[in-house]
Design a protein around this motif. Structure first.
Motif, PDB file in Angstrom:
ATOM      1  N   ASP A   1      11.104  37.982  77.447  1.00  0.00           N
ATOM      2  CA  ASP A   1      11.957  38.595  76.480  1.00  0.00           C
ATOM      3  C   ASP A   1      12.999  38.000  75.704  1.00  0.00           C
ATOM      4  OD1 ASP A   1      11.484  40.608  77.814  1.00  0.00           O
ATOM      5  OD2 ASP A   1      12.919  40.974  79.294  1.00  0.00           O
ATOM      6  N   LEU A   2      13.926  36.375  76.059  1.00  0.00           N
ATOM      7  CA  LEU A   2      14.684  36.002  74.860  1.00  0.00           C
ATOM      8  C   LEU A   2      13.633  34.947  74.151  1.00  0.00           C
ATOM      9  CD1 LEU A   2      17.545  34.873  77.077  1.00  0.00           C
ATOM     10  CD2 LEU A   2      17.538  36.406  74.869  1.00  0.00           C
TER      11      LEU A   2
ATOM     12  N   ARG B   1      10.894  35.655  72.446  1.00  0.00           N
ATOM     13  CA  ARG B   1      10.758  37.119  71.730  1.00  0.00           C
ATOM     14  C   ARG B   1      11.787  36.979  70.559  1.00  0.00           C
ATOM     15  NH1 ARG B   1       7.107  38.503  75.730  1.00  0.00           N
ATOM     16  NH2 ARG B   1       8.624  39.989  76.561  1.00  0.00           N
ATOM     17  N   MET B   2      13.207  36.368  71.245  1.00  0.00           N
ATOM     18  CA  MET B   2      14.187  36.703  70.272  1.00  0.00           C
ATOM     19  C   MET B   2      14.468  36.027  69.290  1.00  0.00           C
ATOM     20  SD  MET B   2      15.916  39.421  72.824  1.00  0.00           S
ATOM     21  CE  MET B   2      17.392  39.886  72.325  1.00  0.00           C
ATOM     22  N   VAL B   3      14.732  34.372  70.121  1.00  0.00           N
ATOM     23  CA  VAL B   3      15.033  33.410  69.582  1.00  0.00           C
ATOM     24  C   VAL B   3      14.895  31.836  69.650  1.00  0.00           C
ATOM     25  CG1 VAL B   3      17.453  33.604  69.789  1.00  0.00           C
ATOM     26  CG2 VAL B   3      16.906  32.781  71.707  1.00  0.00           C
TER      27      VAL B   3
ATOM     28  N   TYR C   1      22.619  37.909  69.777  1.00  0.00           N
ATOM     29  CA  TYR C   1      21.119  37.681  70.387  1.00  0.00           C
ATOM     30  C   TYR C   1      20.617  37.022  69.275  1.00  0.00           C
ATOM     31  CZ  TYR C   1      22.228  39.840  74.870  1.00  0.00           C
ATOM     32  OH  TYR C   1      23.334  39.838  76.091  1.00  0.00           O
ATOM     33  N   ARG C   2      21.297  36.307  68.145  1.00  0.00           N
ATOM     34  CA  ARG C   2      20.813  35.387  67.323  1.00  0.00           C
ATOM     35  C   ARG C   2      21.144  34.317  66.901  1.00  0.00           C
ATOM     36  NH1 ARG C   2      23.112  38.807  62.394  1.00  0.00           N
ATOM     37  NH2 ARG C   2      24.697  37.910  63.752  1.00  0.00           N
TER      38      ARG C   2
ATOM     39  N   ARG D   1      20.797  31.318  69.828  1.00  0.00           N
ATOM     40  CA  ARG D   1      20.018  30.362  70.985  1.00  0.00           C
ATOM     41  C   ARG D   1      20.889  29.931  71.428  1.00  0.00           C
ATOM     42  NH1 ARG D   1      16.002  25.874  69.796  1.00  0.00           N
ATOM     43  NH2 ARG D   1      17.528  24.387  68.685  1.00  0.00           N
TER      44      ARG D   1
ATOM     45  N   CYS E   1      22.949  33.082  73.919  1.00  0.00           N
ATOM     46  CA  CYS E   1      22.807  34.589  74.140  1.00  0.00           C
ATOM     47  C   CYS E   1      21.999  33.855  75.735  1.00  0.00           C
ATOM     48  CB  CYS E   1      21.687  34.938  73.202  1.00  0.00           C
ATOM     49  SG  CYS E   1      20.209  34.284  72.837  1.00  0.00           S
TER      50      CYS E   1
END
Ligand code: COA
Length: 333
Positions: free
Chosen positions: A25-26, A28-30, A152-153, A155, A158
């Motif tokens: 999941d992470l 896909r975020m950072v 959550y931006r 890395r 987060c």
């Protein structure tokens, strides 16, 4: 003067949010990847509460499970301490909300802020209340909703944190029986800037500029914190064991704060404690700040490793900087 009572740790309970945030999941975020996160930290997933969930929503089931396992009712509690840096509100405290929700009608209640060392500090405080005769039965809760304090931006931070909560019931027992044998707490405010949430109190108000900078989130100097954690966690354990005239042979379980597997392993190595005596759950729950130690105790209880008579060394390190260790034998006399 020797204490008239010993603080017995008689039961543990825990609660985690349902939702899992995996390394995938992470990704896909950072800009990160599972291999980097696992090899640098040991973390594979963490639990994340739904937005708007207050810590009391986890503290209540953790506390109820703990009291039920102990076979005691909430109205017999003298006090409740909740260690957290992410309580429902600054005022009222989460401990006050929990006191009411549990029906702990005669308990005093307050929150204790000591970051990742919060649970060790709160358990030490409860021991002092009980040893001095000021309380007979106390609930010590540790937990955090770290997802509200994490950017959550970013890395660098987060990947490390998750949400969770645990509770331990502490009761007065005979001075020569099982319970909390000793503890040691330390602080070094010179390292304050190495791990902080700049906009989280009176020193910096949440202006639009501060919020745009993300000052409401955890900032850390990861390398410095890492080095200090490895050094301080082993140092405080060696010091406490020495003061209590104990050796590694007196440790059945080492329950360290779960910040990074690469902090836990060298701590165990320096103490000469093999990894099969170390409770590790970081791969599933990551760093839940004040929640890590009671969650790890709950896991050790569930898998049968924590039982009556177990000799347990707790150790933590966190923002402040602050660190501590506590040695106990588990269960009722
Ligand atoms: N994914 C991929 N790369 C990442 C990353 C991520 N999530 N986070 C950082 N990186 C990068 C860095 O930007 C750096 O790149 P650069 O060399 O191009 O600048 C590189 O990886 C190495 O970073 P570094 O800081 O040297 O890694 P590290 O081995 O020290 O591990 C931590 C970083 C944060 C995992 C580690 O320092 C740590 O655990 N510190 C303690 C943090 C902690 O526990 N805080 C709470 C204490 S209670």
């Amino acid at each position: 003067m020797p204490a008239a009572f010993r603080a017995q740790c008689v039961a543990v309970g825990s609660a985690l949010p349902e939702r899992r945030l995996t390394n995938a999941d992470l990704e896909r975020m950072v800009e990160t990847n599972d291999e980097w996160i696992v090899s640098r930290t040991g973390i594979r997933e963490r639990r994340i509460a739904e937005p708007g969930t207050g810590l009391s929503a986890l503290a209540l089931p953790a506390a109820r499970q703990c009291l039920e396992r102990a076979g005691v009712s909430a109205d017999t509690l003298d006090g409740i301490i909740v260690a957290t840096i992410s309580g429902d509100h600054v005022m009222p405290t989460t401990a006050n909300l929990l006191q009411h929700q549990l029906g702990a009608s005669k308990a005093f209640a307050y929150d204790l802020l000591n970051a990742c060392n919060g649970f060790v500090a709160a358990l030490s405080t409860a021991a002092a209340f009980i040893e001095s005769g000021h309380a007979k039965r106390m609930l010590v809760v540790g937990g955090d909703i770290m997802s509200t304090l994490i950017d959550y931006r970013d890395r660098n931070t987060c990947i490390l944190f998750g949400d969770g909560c645990g509770a331990v019931l502490v009761e007065a027992g005979p001075a020569d029986g099982p319970g909390i044998i000793g503890f040691e707490l330390h602080s070094d405010g010179a390292g304050a800037a190495d791990l902080s949430i700049p906009c989280s109190g009176s020193a910096e108000i949440p202006t639009p500029e501060a919020l745009a900078r993300g000052d409401q989130f955890v900032k850390q100097n990861g390398r410095t914190v890492f080095t200090a954690a490895v050094r301080r966690m082993s140092e405080v354990c060696v010091s406490l064991l020495g003061r209590l005239s104990l050796t590694k042979a007196d440790i059945d379980l080492l329950v360290p704060h779960q910040a990074n597997l690469r902090i836990i392993e060298p701590t165990a190595t320096r103490l000469g404690v093999p990894m099969d005596k170390v409770v590790v759950n970081i791969e599933r729950v990551a760093n839940t700040t004040a929640g890590t130690i009671p969650l790890a105790l709950a896991d050790a209880f569930a898998d049968g490793r924590l039982k009556n008579g177990s000799r347990v060394l707790l150790v933590a390190f966190g923002g402040g900087l602050t660190w501590g260790a506590l040695y106990l034998t588990w269960g009722r006399a």
